[in-house]
Write a protein that holds these residues in place. Structure first.
Motif, short mmCIF file in Angstrom:
data_model
loop_
_atom_site.label_atom_id
_atom_site.label_comp_id
_atom_site.label_asym_id
_atom_site.label_seq_id
_atom_site.Cartn_x
_atom_site.Cartn_y
_atom_site.Cartn_z
N THR A 198 0.83 -1.21 0.00
CA THR A 198 0.00 0.00 0.00
C THR A 198 0.86 1.25 0.00
N VAL A 199 2.02 1.17 0.64
CA VAL A 199 2.94 2.31 0.66
C VAL A 199 3.50 2.56 -0.74
N LEU A 200 3.96 1.52 -1.39
CA LEU A 200 4.52 1.68 -2.74
C LEU A 200 3.48 2.22 -3.70
N GLU A 201 2.27 1.70 -3.64
CA GLU A 201 1.22 2.17 -4.55
C GLU A 201 0.93 3.65 -4.33
N ALA A 202 0.84 4.08 -3.08
CA ALA A 202 0.53 5.48 -2.79
C ALA A 202 1.62 6.42 -3.30
N GLY A 211 7.58 7.57 1.43
CA GLY A 211 7.08 6.39 2.13
C GLY A 211 8.21 5.67 2.86
N VAL A 212 7.86 4.98 3.92
CA VAL A 212 8.78 4.09 4.62
C VAL A 212 8.57 2.71 4.00
N LEU A 213 9.63 2.11 3.46
CA LEU A 213 9.43 0.94 2.62
C LEU A 213 10.66 0.03 2.64
N ALA A 221 10.43 -1.54 -8.47
CA ALA A 221 9.49 -0.64 -9.14
C ALA A 221 10.24 0.38 -9.99
N LYS A 222 11.34 0.90 -9.46
CA LYS A 222 12.16 1.85 -10.22
C LYS A 222 12.68 1.20 -11.50
N ALA A 223 13.16 -0.03 -11.40
CA ALA A 223 13.69 -0.73 -12.56
C ALA A 223 12.62 -0.97 -13.62
N GLN A 224 11.38 -1.05 -13.17
CA GLN A 224 10.27 -1.28 -14.11
C GLN A 224 9.66 0.01 -14.63
N GLY A 225 10.29 1.15 -14.30
CA GLY A 225 9.85 2.42 -14.86
C GLY A 225 8.96 3.26 -13.98
#
Length: 323
Positions: A198-202, A211-213, A221-225
């Motif tokens: 939920t943190v990454l999505e937000a 976010g704290v992650l 996620a960064k590697a996927q754009g």
């Protein structure tokens, strides 16, 4: 002759039944990654079929406790983010010792002295931020608590995430942070979601800037754009080792040991690196774009306190952020 043929057939059927085993694994590892793990494991062990129950560590533990209360759990193996939860299960005699596990190349400081659970990877918690919203990224945990940053910050809840429980429990043990830090975040508008997802999505959607992650989710996620990047804060990062353990009373001890062996193997560690995790075995490089594991500052924690204070930490966090 007929009798001999029937006996041979019966023995063959018995041997097949002994070889064809179904292993039930409870895990908090993301479903897509577990699918890859099981596919790779089955290349080496095609005779072992695997059933998965996957949820956050807190919910996995709740399911286990409910099953224990009812009599027995169908779980054979546990693979979760939380060594503290494993310690509790060990104290409750719920784990099977496996002193023959292949732990060469793993830092002895990370190993359970009684060989009831074993680290499989290093997962650190730091700060993710949205690159479209943030011009000057934070460099420290303290930066996140400023009014401007906290108002745009989301964190996972220890009520849902084992890594979050470790993170909060570890941070409040530090004199420079303690509950004052989380009170400042809350007072300045920070909110809690559920798990790390939920943190990454937000943050990725731009609903929140920070976010704290756990690092691998942000880096993947960064590697996927995705428009996110990750900071290893200057004060250090908290960490979990995603331990694996065999449940006491399993009917599939051989298959369970085979899975633990595979998780500790170089092949599994290489897969972990490909999935974006820091490796645990000596001599293996971190994923591309990650710092050298030896350069990380890990914020230490008293695991006994994490265990004894766990419920109090969750209640205090819930009072601050809801839950």
């Amino acid at each position: 002759m007929t009798r001999i043929l029937m006996l041979t057939t019966a023995l063959s059927a018995t041997a097949f039944a002994a070889q064809a085993q179904t292993l039930t694994i409870y895990t908090s590892q993301p479903q897509e990654q577990m699918t890859e793990v099981i596919a790779a494991f089955n290349k080496d062990h095609p005779d072992i079929s695997v059933d998965i129950f996957r949820s956050g560590t807190t919910e996995v533990m709740a399911k286990l406790q409910a099953e224990f209360a009812a009599g027995q759990s169908p779980a054979d193996v546990l693979l979760i983010a939380d060594a503290v939860a494993m310690t509790q299960l060990k104290q409750d005699d719920r784990l099977m010792a496996y002193p023959e596990a292949p732990v060469d190349g793993i830092d002895p400081a990370l190993l359970d002295a009684d060989a009831t659970f074993f680290p499989t990877k290093l997962i650190t918690t730091g700060i993710v931020y949205n690159t479209d919203l943030v011009d000057s990224p934070p460099t420290s945990w303290a930066d996140l608590a400023t009014p401007e940053a906290a108002a745009m910050t989301i964190m996972p809840s220890p009520l849902y995430s084992g890594a979050a429980a470790i993170h909060v429990g570890t941070m409040v043990q530090q004199p420079e942070f303690d509950w004052t830090y989380f009170e400042a975040l809350s007072d300045n508008g920070a909110v809690a979601g559920q798990g790390n997802g939920t943190v990454l999505e937000a943050v990725a959607r731009g609903e929140k800037a920070y976010g704290v992650l756990v690092e691998y989710m942000a880096m993947n996620a960064k590697a996927q754009g995705s428009p996110v990047d990750f900071v290893f804060p200057s004060e250090g990062v908290t960490a979990v080792t995603q331990p694996v353990a065999i449940m006491a009373g399993t009917d599939n001890a051989d298959a369970a040991r085979a899975f633990v062996d595979w998780q500790l193997s170089e092949a599994a560690q290489a897969q972990s690196v490909a999935q974006g995790y820091f490796p645990l075995r000596d001599g293996m490089a971190a994923p591309e774009g990650y710092p050298d594991p030896a350069s990380l500052t890990l914020i230490g924690a008293d695991n006994a306190r994490l265990l004894s204070d766990g419920e109090a930490v969750k209640m205090e966090f819930s009072d601050l952020y809801g839950g």
